[in-house]
Motif scaffolding. Sequence first.
Motif, PDB file in Angstrom:
ATOM      1  N   GLY A 145      -2.137  47.028 -57.771  1.00  0.00           N
ATOM      2  CA  GLY A 145      -2.193  46.875 -59.225  1.00  0.00           C
ATOM      3  C   GLY A 145      -2.201  48.204 -59.948  1.00  0.00           C
ATOM      4  O   GLY A 145      -1.589  48.354 -61.016  1.00  0.00           O
TER       5      GLY A 145
ATOM      6  N   ASP B 179       1.260  49.230 -60.271  1.00  0.00           N
ATOM      7  CA  ASP B 179       2.117  48.199 -60.864  1.00  0.00           C
ATOM      8  C   ASP B 179       3.131  47.661 -59.850  1.00  0.00           C
ATOM      9  O   ASP B 179       4.315  47.522 -60.129  1.00  0.00           O
TER      10      ASP B 179
ATOM     11  N   ALA C 247       1.244  38.098 -61.574  1.00  0.00           N
ATOM     12  CA  ALA C 247      -0.009  38.835 -61.759  1.00  0.00           C
ATOM     13  C   ALA C 247      -0.087  39.404 -63.166  1.00  0.00           C
ATOM     14  O   ALA C 247       0.933  39.700 -63.801  1.00  0.00           O
ATOM     15  N   ARG C 248      -1.313  39.547 -63.633  1.00  0.00           N
ATOM     16  CA  ARG C 248      -1.532  40.276 -64.880  1.00  0.00           C
ATOM     17  C   ARG C 248      -2.686  41.241 -64.658  1.00  0.00           C
ATOM     18  O   ARG C 248      -3.611  40.965 -63.891  1.00  0.00           O
ATOM     19  N   ARG C 249      -2.595  42.377 -65.344  1.00  0.00           N
ATOM     20  CA  ARG C 249      -3.598  43.429 -65.217  1.00  0.00           C
ATOM     21  C   ARG C 249      -4.168  43.733 -66.588  1.00  0.00           C
ATOM     22  O   ARG C 249      -3.461  43.659 -67.591  1.00  0.00           O
ATOM     23  N   SER C 250      -5.436  44.102 -66.606  1.00  0.00           N
ATOM     24  CA  SER C 250      -6.043  44.515 -67.869  1.00  0.00           C
ATOM     25  C   SER C 250      -7.038  45.633 -67.585  1.00  0.00           C
ATOM     26  O   SER C 250      -7.408  45.889 -66.442  1.00  0.00           O
TER      27      SER C 250
ATOM     28  N   PHE D  71     -10.840  47.555 -64.842  1.00  0.00           N
ATOM     29  CA  PHE D  71      -9.554  47.117 -64.307  1.00  0.00           C
ATOM     30  C   PHE D  71      -9.706  45.752 -63.651  1.00  0.00           C
ATOM     31  O   PHE D  71     -10.493  45.567 -62.731  1.00  0.00           O
ATOM     32  N   THR D  72      -8.929  44.802 -64.145  1.00  0.00           N
ATOM     33  CA  THR D  72      -8.970  43.429 -63.644  1.00  0.00           C
ATOM     34  C   THR D  72      -7.558  42.982 -63.286  1.00  0.00           C
ATOM     35  O   THR D  72      -6.615  43.280 -64.010  1.00  0.00           O
ATOM     36  N   VAL D  73      -7.446  42.287 -62.167  1.00  0.00           N
ATOM     37  CA  VAL D  73      -6.167  41.704 -61.743  1.00  0.00           C
ATOM     38  C   VAL D  73      -6.378  40.213 -61.558  1.00  0.00           C
ATOM     39  O   VAL D  73      -7.339  39.784 -60.909  1.00  0.00           O
TER      40      VAL D  73
ATOM     41  N   THR E   6      -5.137  44.500 -53.452  1.00  0.00           N
ATOM     42  CA  THR E   6      -4.690  44.048 -54.766  1.00  0.00           C
ATOM     43  C   THR E   6      -4.988  45.103 -55.817  1.00  0.00           C
ATOM     44  O   THR E   6      -4.161  45.379 -56.690  1.00  0.00           O
ATOM     45  N   THR E   7      -6.160  45.712 -55.736  1.00  0.00           N
ATOM     46  CA  THR E   7      -6.515  46.778 -56.679  1.00  0.00           C
ATOM     47  C   THR E   7      -5.542  47.940 -56.544  1.00  0.00           C
ATOM     48  O   THR E   7      -4.998  48.423 -57.546  1.00  0.00           O
TER      49      THR E   7
ATOM     50  N   LEU F 158      -1.399  51.747 -67.439  1.00  0.00           N
ATOM     51  CA  LEU F 158      -1.344  50.298 -67.581  1.00  0.00           C
ATOM     52  C   LEU F 158      -0.360  49.949 -68.693  1.00  0.00           C
ATOM     53  O   LEU F 158      -0.484  50.436 -69.812  1.00  0.00           O
TER      54      LEU F 158
END
Length: 155
Positions: free
Chosen positions: A54, A57, A63-66, A11-13, A50-51, A77
Amino acid sequence: MSEPVLQVRDFTVEFWVDGVWYPAAIKMNFELHPGKVLAIVGESGSGKSTTALGLMDLLASNARRSGSVKVKDVEMLNAKPSLLRKFRGKEVAYIFQEPMTALNPVYTIGFQIVETLRTHFDMGPKTARARAVELLTTVEIPNPEMSFDKYPHQL
């Protein structure tokens, strides 16, 4: 061991600022199992909030999440808003750090609790009001029936 209720993989923000993507949380991996507690610790600015935001949502539009975020083995996600609404408040909840800004000051406590209950659960206004008073009682708010009609600053 039981299946995890929350499974987070890679998980990346990142945030888009002035034409550049800036990472705020990078390749987070963890699981939360039923009946267990998970603590995410780190210094200020390390990406804990932030985590958490995220995962739900609840991040700003830049912001973008992956990666992958599964709740009870269902991918969250990029899920449709209807699926997120189904899980929020029932399966997953976020408790904000600053209680004084968590409630809207122009609406009563009761209105806000009822609104949340009716958004996430199939219940009418009378049932939601009764449940809201029950919740206020559970968290030991003095005189829950009267507190229902108070504004946040009045508590």
